[in-house]
Motif scaffolding. Structure first.
Motif, mmCIF file in Angstrom:
data_model
loop_
_atom_site.group_PDB
_atom_site.id
_atom_site.type_symbol
_atom_site.label_atom_id
_atom_site.label_comp_id
_atom_site.label_asym_id
_atom_site.label_seq_id
_atom_site.Cartn_x
_atom_site.Cartn_y
_atom_site.Cartn_z
ATOM 1 N N SER A 5 -50.151 36.329 0.869
ATOM 2 C CA SER A 5 -49.359 35.151 1.292
ATOM 3 C C SER A 5 -49.704 33.952 0.421
ATOM 4 C CB SER A 5 -49.641 34.785 2.747
ATOM 5 O OG SER A 5 -49.599 35.902 3.562
ATOM 6 N N ILE A 6 -50.997 33.814 0.061
ATOM 7 C CA ILE A 6 -51.404 32.678 -0.793
ATOM 8 C C ILE A 6 -50.748 32.808 -2.162
ATOM 9 C CG2 ILE A 6 -53.377 31.580 -1.952
ATOM 10 C CD1 ILE A 6 -55.049 32.577 0.525
ATOM 11 N N ARG A 7 -50.788 34.021 -2.729
ATOM 12 C CA ARG A 7 -50.145 34.230 -4.038
ATOM 13 C C ARG A 7 -48.661 33.867 -3.974
ATOM 14 N NH1 ARG A 7 -53.256 39.023 -4.846
ATOM 15 N NH2 ARG A 7 -54.779 38.677 -6.478
ATOM 16 N N ALA A 9 -47.139 31.884 -1.836
ATOM 17 C CA ALA A 9 -46.940 30.445 -1.631
ATOM 18 C C ALA A 9 -47.102 29.703 -2.955
ATOM 19 C CB ALA A 9 -47.939 29.927 -0.602
ATOM 20 N N TYR A 10 -48.171 29.987 -3.698
ATOM 21 C CA TYR A 10 -48.434 29.223 -4.929
ATOM 22 C C TYR A 10 -47.545 29.669 -6.090
ATOM 23 C CZ TYR A 10 -51.817 26.461 -2.551
ATOM 24 O OH TYR A 10 -52.382 25.559 -1.684
ATOM 25 N N ARG A 11 -46.953 30.856 -5.981
ATOM 26 C CA ARG A 11 -45.930 31.240 -6.972
ATOM 27 C C ARG A 11 -44.770 30.243 -6.863
ATOM 28 N NH1 ARG A 11 -44.982 36.576 -5.487
ATOM 29 N NH2 ARG A 11 -46.765 37.103 -6.772
ATOM 30 N N GLU A 94 -57.748 34.802 -13.852
ATOM 31 C CA GLU A 94 -57.159 35.182 -12.563
ATOM 32 C C GLU A 94 -58.249 35.902 -11.767
ATOM 33 O OE1 GLU A 94 -53.660 37.573 -13.037
ATOM 34 O OE2 GLU A 94 -53.376 37.747 -10.860
ATOM 35 N N MET A 95 -58.630 35.334 -10.645
ATOM 36 C CA MET A 95 -59.774 35.880 -9.898
ATOM 37 C C MET A 95 -59.739 35.372 -8.462
ATOM 38 S SD MET A 95 -63.743 35.481 -11.107
ATOM 39 C CE MET A 95 -63.444 35.854 -12.825
ATOM 40 N N ASP A 96 -60.260 36.179 -7.561
ATOM 41 C CA ASP A 96 -60.360 35.788 -6.147
ATOM 42 C C ASP A 96 -61.685 35.063 -5.928
ATOM 43 O OD1 ASP A 96 -60.576 35.634 -3.390
ATOM 44 O OD2 ASP A 96 -59.917 37.697 -3.046
HETATM 45 C C1 LIG Z 1 -54.238 23.176 -2.726
HETATM 46 S S1 LIG Z 1 -54.377 23.986 -4.265
HETATM 47 C C2 LIG Z 1 -55.633 23.023 -5.072
HETATM 48 C C3 LIG Z 1 -55.539 23.096 -6.576
HETATM 49 C C4 LIG Z 1 -56.490 22.180 -7.328
HETATM 50 N N1 LIG Z 1 -57.875 22.519 -7.028
HETATM 51 C C5 LIG Z 1 -56.241 20.729 -7.012
HETATM 52 O O1 LIG Z 1 -57.195 19.981 -6.857
HETATM 53 O O2 LIG Z 1 -55.084 20.300 -6.962
HETATM 54 C C6 LIG Z 1 -55.268 25.454 -3.835
HETATM 55 C C7 LIG Z 1 -55.467 26.400 -5.020
HETATM 56 O O3 LIG Z 1 -56.378 27.416 -4.610
HETATM 57 C C8 LIG Z 1 -55.909 28.657 -5.089
HETATM 58 N N2 LIG Z 1 -56.466 29.702 -4.243
HETATM 59 C C9 LIG Z 1 -56.192 29.957 -2.949
HETATM 60 N N3 LIG Z 1 -56.912 31.000 -2.513
HETATM 61 C C10 LIG Z 1 -57.667 31.407 -3.559
HETATM 62 C C11 LIG Z 1 -58.624 32.439 -3.724
HETATM 63 N N4 LIG Z 1 -58.957 33.269 -2.729
HETATM 64 N N5 LIG Z 1 -59.202 32.581 -4.932
HETATM 65 C C12 LIG Z 1 -58.881 31.746 -5.952
HETATM 66 N N6 LIG Z 1 -57.993 30.753 -5.842
HETATM 67 C C13 LIG Z 1 -57.383 30.579 -4.658
HETATM 68 C C14 LIG Z 1 -54.389 28.534 -5.008
HETATM 69 O O4 LIG Z 1 -53.746 29.500 -5.815
HETATM 70 C C15 LIG Z 1 -54.189 27.100 -5.471
HETATM 71 O O5 LIG Z 1 -54.068 27.023 -6.867
#
Ligand SMILES: C[S@@+](CC[C@H](N)C(=O)[O-])C[C@H]1O[C@@H](n2cnc3c(N)ncnc32)[C@H](O)[C@@H]1O
Length: 216
Positions: A5-7, A9-11, A94-96
């Motif tokens: 869902s996060i992927r 949403a941010y796509r 690209e990493m979790d």
């Molecule tokens: C609200 S944005 C914040 C982006 C940036 N840090 C900023 O200050 O604007 C949240 C970011 O966290 C990333 N994200 C969410 N869950 C993640 C995860 N499990 N591992 C890595 N990144 C994640 C999202 O893809 C998104 O780019």
């Protein structure tokens, strides 16, 4: 939200993120990077680097590695690095954040701005941040933490909780809940606009090894 869902949403957010959230969330980012910039010559991991909106603010004598779950957000960040010639950015991967592919103690500083309430397992993710930070290193967090004292703000935040899936954050998330089980020490905490809703935490990873045993 789960990682898929996060992927998703941010796509969708990638192309509009900077215009929509750039200014609203700028104070917390600037305050966090200002703390990191106090000392140069360090290796910094920015977790959830998103569109790389903070990358140009870092000192040029810091080595920056950024990771994010969303390839589309990273594409915007990579274009920024190219366009602005940010040679201090070592890599954008690209990493979790919950399963970082770095060895223990790989970084002097680990930053997570507006990320910990988005991930499915904030405590587990914080443990990963701690693991890859060297003993005595810094962990800098920008986040919304729910008010735990009774009052209007707490009522509003709790009312928003059911919509957290849509918002992609947790209005009922407290600092105590995040830190429970963690051994990081909070050295400073400031609130920042808008409306003091967000906090900037400067934390120190204790000297004792915290190794979760994740493979490097
Ligand atoms: C609200 S944005 C914040 C982006 C940036 N840090 C900023 O200050 O604007 C949240 C970011 O966290 C990333 N994200 C969410 N869950 C993640 C995860 N499990 N591992 C890595 N990144 C994640 C999202 O893809 C998104 O780019």
């Amino acid at each position: 939200m789960d990682t898929e869902s996060i992927r998703n949403a941010y796509r969708r957010y990638a192309r509009i993120y900077d215009d929509v959230f750039g200014r609203i969330l700028a104070s917390g980012r600037h305050a966090a990077v200002a703390r990191i910039n106090r000392q140069g010559g360090r290796r910094v991991l920015e977790v959830g680097v998103g569109t790389g909106i903070s990358l140009s603010d870092y000192r040029r004598d810091l080595d920056i590695v950024g990771i994010d779950l969303s390839l589309e957000m990273l594409t915007v960040a990579r274009n920024r690095v190219q366009r602005e010639g940010l040679t201090n950015v070592e890599g954008l991967l690209e990493m979790d954040a919950g399963r970082l592919a770095f060895a223990d103690a790989s970084f002097d500083v680990v930053a997570a701005m507006y990320v910990l309430t988005v991930v499915p397992d904030p405590q587990g993710t914080l443990a990963e941040l701690e693991r890859v930070c060297r003993p005595g290193g810094e962990i800098v967090i920008v986040n919304h933490f729910a008010e735990d004292k009774p009052g209007l703000r707490r009522t509003v935040e709790r009312g928003l909780a059911p919509f957290s899936r849509k918002l992609g954050w947790r209005p009922d998330f407290t600092l105590d809940a995040l830190l429970s089980g963690s051994r990081i020490e909070v050295e400073a905490m400031d609130t920042v606009p808008p409306f003091g809703l967000f906090s900037v935490l400067q934390c120190r990873r204790g000297a004792a090894a915290s190794g979760s045993g994740n493979p490097a």
